[in-house]
Design a protein around this motif. Sequence first.
Motif: not given
Length: 399
Positions: A173-174, A281-282, A287-289, A356-359
């Motif tokens: 997930p990271l 995730i990509e 959620h993953f952020t 960094f694949k974040v929101r």
Amino acid sequence: MILEKLVKCYVIHLNVMLMVKKIINQAAFDDIWPKLRVLARCQPEDKLTLVRGLRRSKLFEDKDTCTQLEKRHNIHIFPDYQVVAVTGDGTNDAPALKAANVGFAMGLVGTDIAKQACDIILLDDNFASTVAAVKWGRNVYESISKFCQFQLTVNIAALCAALIGALLFGRSPLAATQMLWVNVIMDSLASIALASEPPTEALLERSPYGKQRRIITRTMWINMLGQAAYQVTVMCLILFYRPLTNDVFDIKSAKSRRNRRFVKIIFNLHGTELEEQNHDIEMGTAHFTIVFNTFVLMTLMNEFNARKLQTVYRLKTTWHEWNVFEGIHRNPLFILILVITFCLQAILIQFSGLAFKVRKLTANQWGYCFLFGVGSIPVQFLINLVNLATAPAIEFKNS
């Protein structure tokens, strides 16, 4: 001049070889040295004999004798081989300086041979400098142990998160770039913060660490496993516990609905579901952020816990070991690095986006992430209680 030095070195070498073969009645020596305080008008050979006898002594293995010495004479025998330090300035002191664990030679009046045989040279010929040398030497060892405790905690938690993600989602997930940022926090910034801790007078009050003591002690293992368990538990709750993700963090997405069936997915993971999870995730989701942000904040707060290397003895005898904020005002660099790291993390979350694949997160979501991060500090209090409850009946002061 050079020939004279060579002759002196050869003579000293012969004397040392003869002294090594000198027979010592270790049993008689062990009866004398615990009560010995001053050895006056002695020869260099006597000094060497004293050093070698102390280093060879196994008196600590005789528990009955150690108990009697402590009861009758209030003499505490170190529970390991003796750590011997010697000071000297003359050529005749060279064998003893070489034989000791730590040899101190005088920088101004000391001979060249004594300087070559020693481990530390006192440049100002001031015996008070030995105190500073011991203090800073112990502080370096403590800093290494603190960093190992902090780094291994992060490694254990990150590894568990990657394994859980591999089982459930087919990948961690990271994201890779997020793990690189975690490594920057762990290897660079944290090492500077923990290594900048100044030495305190309390370092001089503890006994030396013996040769048989491991750099990662039982207490350190308990701290690392306890903090890693807390971090992994929080990340799993955020990943899989629907009331937490929907009601607390206000995330209502297909991702949360699929997490409700995560146990079934372990054993029956359909290809389409795996593809959708990997895509989320990509591309990065809130959620993953939140998972990534909470993990980083828990890691940052754990740096406060890593400042303390508790032992069972000190936890039982003083409350100062329970206060992870004690003396933090003496290390402004530590506070500065934490503030800089937190600011960089906020910038990364709010502005880096797909890099960094974040929101972006809301203030409410940041608040709950921070609460989970601060939770590492009261968890350490519980870990200390577990450490005391599970400690062996016989504990040494440095365990």
